[in-house]
Scaffold this active site. Structure first.
Site, PDB file in Angstrom:
ATOM      1  N   HIS A 146       0.955  -1.346   0.050  1.00 47.90           N
ATOM      2  CA  HIS A 146       0.055  -0.107  -0.044  1.00 47.90           C
ATOM      3  C   HIS A 146       0.882   1.315   0.077  1.00 47.90           C
ATOM      4  O   HIS A 146       0.358   2.387  -0.243  1.00 47.90           O
ATOM      5  CB  HIS A 146      -1.070   0.072   1.078  1.00 47.90           C
ATOM      6  N   ASP A 206      -2.890 -10.696  -2.099  1.00 47.66           N
ATOM      7  CA  ASP A 206      -3.492 -10.239  -0.914  1.00 47.66           C
ATOM      8  C   ASP A 206      -5.019  -9.893  -1.239  1.00 47.66           C
ATOM      9  O   ASP A 206      -5.456  -9.333  -2.296  1.00 47.66           O
ATOM     10  CB  ASP A 206      -2.509  -8.894  -0.573  1.00 47.66           C
ATOM     11  N   HIS A 229      -6.515  -7.193  -0.634  1.00 43.65           N
ATOM     12  CA  HIS A 229      -6.296  -5.849  -0.568  1.00 43.65           C
ATOM     13  C   HIS A 229      -5.593  -5.484  -1.975  1.00 43.65           C
ATOM     14  O   HIS A 229      -4.726  -6.338  -2.031  1.00 43.65           O
ATOM     15  CB  HIS A 229      -5.718  -5.129   0.465  1.00 43.65           C
ATOM     16  N   ASP A 265      -4.591 -12.544   3.488  1.00 38.45           N
ATOM     17  CA  ASP A 265      -5.892 -12.339   4.271  1.00 38.45           C
ATOM     18  C   ASP A 265      -7.171 -12.420   3.506  1.00 38.45           C
ATOM     19  O   ASP A 265      -8.282 -12.012   3.892  1.00 38.45           O
ATOM     20  CB  ASP A 265      -5.752 -10.824   4.745  1.00 38.45           C
TER      21      ASP A 265
HETATM   22 ZN   LIG Z   1      -4.026  -7.068   2.732  1.00 40.10          ZN
END
Ligand SMILES: [Zn+2]
Length: 217
Positions: free
Chosen positions: A40, A75, A77, A159
């Site tokens: 991120h 992931d 995200h 995740d």
């Molecule tokens: Zn994540």
């Protein structure tokens, strides 16, 4: 963050760069069990637990020695920071599967990079094994084959596991083993990203690593 976070982030990056050296030397796949995660963090800003964009920096480092790299990010995200940093880099493919809509709100299918080298595969909350595997076979593997990378860097977040308290996808431990098996024939450097149920995380990392050892693209 804590007083030790910056030092940990630098150590994670150092581990990733050493991993690039290791894999490019032909020593086999490498897995960096590091935190904080990195995908991120953008050029200008830390966000989402991430201080340094470890995968993107490892990709740029690898491009000093190989013609093409790919970053695969599974992931839950979207790796907005990796995409941001590699957006203009024609030699670096970025391929992501992620829950959508979800944090950090990037990763729409129409975001394809300055050279069409970005592949975003958004998945609705609740997506489980069959639909995920179909998307992986139909979208991820063709993009990886087209990229023909000299090194594959994996933002390996766990995740997307059904038991994860943050993510809303419904993958199983066995799915991560399956993912590893799909990409195991490529020279692969994996970097730990998310994964917040420690029991599921440990089992998924193990399954993934075993898949990597036995698989083929
Ligand atoms: Zn994540």
């Amino acid at each position: 963050m804590s007083a030790g976070s910056w030092r940990a982030a630098l150590a994670a990056l150092g581990c990733a760069l050493a991993g690039v050296d290791h894999v490019l030397a032909g020593c086999g796949p490498a897995f960096c069990a590091v935190r904080p995660p990195g995908h991120h963090a953008t050029r200008a800003r830390a966000m989402g637990f991430c201080l340094l964009s470890t995968a993107a920096l490892a990709a740029l480092y690898a491009l000093e020695r190989v013609d093409r790299v790919a970053v695969l990010d599974f992931d839950v995200h979207h790796g907005n920071g990796t995409q941001d940093i590699l957006w203009d880099e024609a030699r670096a493919a970025y391929i992501s599967t992620h829950q959508w809509p979800f944090y950090p709100s990037t990763g729409a299918e129409g975001e394809v990079g300055a050279h069409g080298q970005v592949t975003n595969i958004p998945l609705p909350a609740g997506t489980g094994s069959p639909a995920y595997r179909r998307a992986f076979l139909d979208r991820v593997l063709p993009a990886l084959r087209a990229a023909a990378p000299g090194l594959l860097i994996v933002s390996a977040g766990f995740d997307a596991h059904a038991d994860d308290p943050l993510g809303g996808l419904a993958l199983t431990t066995q799915d991560f083993g399956w993912i590893g098996a799909q990409i195991g024939a490529l020279p692969t450097l994996s970097l730990l990203e998310g994964g917040y149920n420690h029991t599921a995380l440990a089992a998924s990392v193990r399954a993934y690593a075993e898949g990597l050892k036995g698989g083929g693209l």
